[in-house]
Design an enzyme around this catalytic site. Sequence first.
Site, mmCIF file in Angstrom:
data_model
loop_
_atom_site.group_PDB
_atom_site.id
_atom_site.type_symbol
_atom_site.label_atom_id
_atom_site.label_comp_id
_atom_site.label_asym_id
_atom_site.label_seq_id
_atom_site.Cartn_x
_atom_site.Cartn_y
_atom_site.Cartn_z
ATOM 1 N N GLU A 590 -1.341 -0.969 -1.347
ATOM 2 C CA GLU A 590 -0.247 -0.269 -0.694
ATOM 3 C C GLU A 590 -0.188 -0.637 0.791
ATOM 4 O O GLU A 590 -1.204 -0.636 1.487
ATOM 5 C CB GLU A 590 -0.431 1.240 -0.852
ATOM 6 N N SER A 591 1.008 -0.912 1.241
ATOM 7 C CA SER A 591 1.191 -1.335 2.630
ATOM 8 C C SER A 591 0.835 -0.228 3.612
ATOM 9 O O SER A 591 0.321 -0.492 4.708
ATOM 10 C CB SER A 591 2.635 -1.785 2.852
#
Length: 1375
Positions: A590-591
């Site tokens: 996840e960014s």
Amino acid sequence: MDRIAVRAKRKELGISCMLNTEVGAVLAVIRRPLSESYLSPQETDHCDSSVQQSLKSLRALIFNPQQDWRTIDPSVYLSPFLEVIQSDEIPASATAVALSSILKILKIEIFDEKTPGAKDAMNSIVSGITSCRLEKTDLVSEDAVMMRILQVLTGIMKHPSSELLEDQAVCTIVNTCFQVVQQSTGRGDLLQRNGRYTMHELIQIIFSRLPDFEVRGDEGGEDSESDTDEIDMSGGYGIRCCIDIFHFLCSLLNVVEVVENLEGTNVHTADEDVQIFALVLINSAIELSGDAIGQHPKLLRMVQDDLFHHLIHYGASSSPLVLSMICSCILNIYHFLRKFMRLQLEAFFSFVLLRVTAFTGFLPLQEVALEGLINFCRQPAFIVEAYVNYDCDPMCRNIFEETGKVLCRHTFPTSGPLTSIQIQAFEGLVILIHNIADNMDREEDEGNEEDDNNSNVIKPSPVEIHEYIPFWIDKPKEDFETWVDHIRVRKAQKRKLAIAANHFNRDEKKGLEYLKYNYLVSDPLDPMALASFFRFTPGLDKTMIGDYLGDPDELHLSVLRSFTHTFEFTGMNLDTALRTFLESFRLPGESQKIERMIEAFSERFYDQQSSDIFASKDTVHILCYSLIMLNTDQHNPQVRRKMTEDEFIRNNRAINAGNDLPKEYLSELFQSIATNAFALSTHSGPVEMNPNRWIELMNRTKTTQPFSLCQFDRRIGRDMFATIAGPSIAAVSAFFEHSDDDEVLHECVDAMISIARVAQYGLEDILDELIASFCKFTTLLNPYTTPEETLFAFSHDMKPRMATLAVFTLANTFGDSIRGGWRNIVDCLLKLRKLQLLPQSVIEFEINEENGGSESDMNNVSSQDTKFNRRQGSSLMGRFSHFLALDNVEESVALGMSEFEQNLKVIKQCRIGQIFSKSSVLPDVAVLNLGRSLIYAAAGKGQKFSTAIEEEETVKFCWDLIITIALSNVHRFNMFWPSYHEYLLNVANFPLFSPIPFVEKGLPGLFRVCIKILASNLQDHLPEELIFRSLTIMWKIDKEIIETCYDTITEFVSKIIIDYSANLHTNIGWKSVLQLLSLCGRHPETKEQAVDALIGLMSFNASHLSQSSYAYCIDCAFSFVALRNSSVEKNLKILDLMADSVTMLVKWYKTASTDTANSYSPASNTSSSSSMEENNLRGVNFVHHLFLKLSEAFRKTTLARREEIRNRAVTSLEKSFTMGHEDLGFTPSGCIYCIDHVIFPTIDDLHEKLLDYSRRENAEREMRSMEGTLKIAMKVLMNVFLVYLEQIVESAEFRTFWLGVLRRMDTCMKADLGEYGDNKLQEVVPELLTTMIGTMKEKEILVQKEDDDLWEITYIQIQWIAPALKDELFPDEEI
């Protein structure tokens, strides 16, 4: 004085002559033409006009010096020779002679450091030698000149004035020497060897002075640069040249050579020859400098950083020779500088020695690495220091444990013959084991000399963690005792962390709960604790770490910040720091999580940067993101078009607060990422020592505690050996099994004993494992071999006999620490007996059963230190040496010894008897385990018997040993026998338990123990109760026991009653003895002995009876008199003794009554006195109960078949009632109760028996006999009635009681004897009634009263019983 002056003048003249000779020699060589065409006259003149003139001028001064040569400036007589050396027109031969002249001047020491101009002269010599010029000549002449140069360089450094040389001059000398070494490559081995030797000698001379260099007071800071300025330049060379030379030597490790590979391309590889040469010089420098290097920070940092990095880098991939030199170098560093090299030494072990030994490819390299490990183990303090500094530190590897396990792994033999590496590893393992054992024994010896109660006594309990202590914080060593406790706790934390990591990898929640439960993290949670767990615990799943750190929860963010603070990025490039950070976990997908993690990293990196390249942490943040994207772009195979360097630079424009970062900086970052991808592995695994990791390690050294130099502590020794105990025992056992060499077998046994020496300090399970492992080599426990095969193997193979001797030696020496191992020892012992290898003489024990050792004697023995120490080692191993010496079969045969005699000699050396006869010095738990093994073996557990005789002999043998232990430990019988009793109960429930031999062989022994306990007359009565409890369950196991063992039981019980009745104090003791006596008295063979014992007790030892035991005595007596075939005379004696025993009841009653009266005193008006009164009242009642029991015995005896006994029983009953009339204090109700329950039933039973006989045919004699007894009983009733009349008349129950008397008179009066004639009782009853009623009238008990119907009832009953008596008894009275 004149003689001294003359001698000095001659010395000065000798120097002049020497100088004159050297000048002449040089001139002669200069003047000598090499060939007719070589020099022209003009050239000769030119030489004469310059160099020769200088030499001639010196000659003019030689014999006319103005002062002593030692006071003349050396340049005066040195400069002409130096001019010759520096001239490029002088032939090489003249240069060589000039060099020899200078060397001679230096050797005879014409001048010294105090001579004026000595410093300039020395420096000029260096300058002249290093600028030596040679005309073109042949190689041989050049080599000769170079050899002279090397000699002069050495002479310069050996001269007393060498200390005046400048640092630059010394460096020039070394450099010149190395140039000679380099130039000699390919020109001849001799010159090169001399060059290397000279260089080695120069290094030795220079660094031998390092300990003498003064250290400035302001030196010592980590960033101090005073190393280069600490010595006054006017004082000669110092630390600065040492630093430069050492740096130069380290750089030689990186010298490469170009070689052509198989593909035809040139590759650069390390020049092994130069590396070895450099390592030799570095070794010499460290050896001679010693710990003085630690006083000079810059030189120390060079060792810590440059040198160690090179050694680790080349160590794992070098040749055996280079690795051997590296190991020697590291060992020297450890010896002198380990205080400063904690993390570096760990890295060397992790990345070199342990890694190479684990690699199975190249055996020679592996062997060298193994030898390196063993050399470290030979150092006295290495193993304990390695354990303390690394194994007890959660942030470090387990260096000691892994070293021990590596040695064990390589010791394990394979199917083939033993290899050199296996033998080598075994030697190392033995060294390690002996080191631990000797140190633990040495500490015990020192502790005993200082104080018998020293504070370092081993406690068997392991270390427990009871509070939260930050595991990542090390504690400096201040107080030794506190520090030892601290490192033991840290080791426990380290073990718990490994378990927590395992839980965490499977379930994050369970892992964190485990951390809290074991106080590894605080409650409430300290973010740094969890961050340190993620950062330093090996084996964690990096994906799970990344997921946790990326979570947006506030706690997770705090942990993330703390996690980044565990990194030291000082001095690191951005790409290096980012690699280090990303290697500790795996980036989540996840960014947003990546964003938070990179932000935390950027802040930490920015705070630790000293350069001004970044305007803010935001710049670092953006650039880190860009590098991660670049890494994906460059190394993802799915990306076809790769980003170029220009594109990367263009993408990162204006990110530094609106400005561009330096293009060169971005270019370096791009090249670093493009050529080396980020390591994003999922799980922790083996890593390589790369430059990034080395920088991180050097940063950690700034915050890590220095290497702790510590003395050995037995608690630490026990803990550290526990980590390698299992593999060590397995390795030694396997080596013993596969080896046939006598010396190796001896070493195995020696190692086994050392393991036991360590295990005796709280590692009992290890000692049990050791014994179990070696018992299998005795061949005695092999279930698949026949006795004949076992005996053959034992007789013809030294190994089984040696193992047997070893096992029993352990049992004798370390028996106090053996627990479950006793079972194996007992099994071996039983097998030896089965093989008839155990003669009775071996197990004959001298135990005094009557008196035994006193408790004070036992305490004296137990107070001595029974631990094995090294003072016992020589005698113990001497026994094995003697065994090996006598194990020559041919010699034994020559001496006429049979196989049995040889085996017997081995068994005698085992000293098996001492194991049991000296069991009094064993601790409680060892006695319990030994007894348990023997009891279970006696019950047949684990045994297979071929015949019933074998079973009986084995059971008896086991019981003999059990009893020996019990007899030797009577002083602590209360401790171990309750458990023995439980074991007896357990074995009775075994499926194949055979009670007859078990109990038959056990009862005599238990009686022996019982007699010894009674003979000891212990103050504590619990041992007596315990042994009788066991005796009781033993004879009750099976109903056939008494039938089988009655003679033995009678013998022992009689002895107890006759000799030790005074020492019988317990209720169960008397009960058991008298019950057994009663049971054995039923057998014709033992009846007389049993009866005599009882008569003896009641006649002479009755005073020893207590109120409790009295009841059992009466029961026993009744059982004897009730026997049909017993002696009438002795039965009558018993009845008389029973009647006389009423005096004892009277005595007890009076005692209880007196105590009761005292309890009513005014001063006793308390709750305690009330309790005492209740007890005394119970005592009175109990006496009355005993009287009833005695009377009841008489009552039952009145039914005996023999008339004499019946009649004596009746009269004894009367006697007992008469004796107890006044002195037993019966209440009226009590009197009635006794008569009602004893005398009335007696008459009723006799009357019923009389009627029974009257109905039988041919039973007149028996009937008349019974009739006579009933007459006596009726008279007894009358007599007792009259004796107790005044008491019972006071009872409200008297009316009912009187009716009972009249009813029995009536019954006897009207008894119908059938065909046998008249009832003679009709003559007795009237007389009895007349006497009783007459007495009652005399005492006015039977008179007519309005409110009393007693007279009326009597009047009516007399008319029914004997109407003829009415007028006689009531002449003037009517209703």
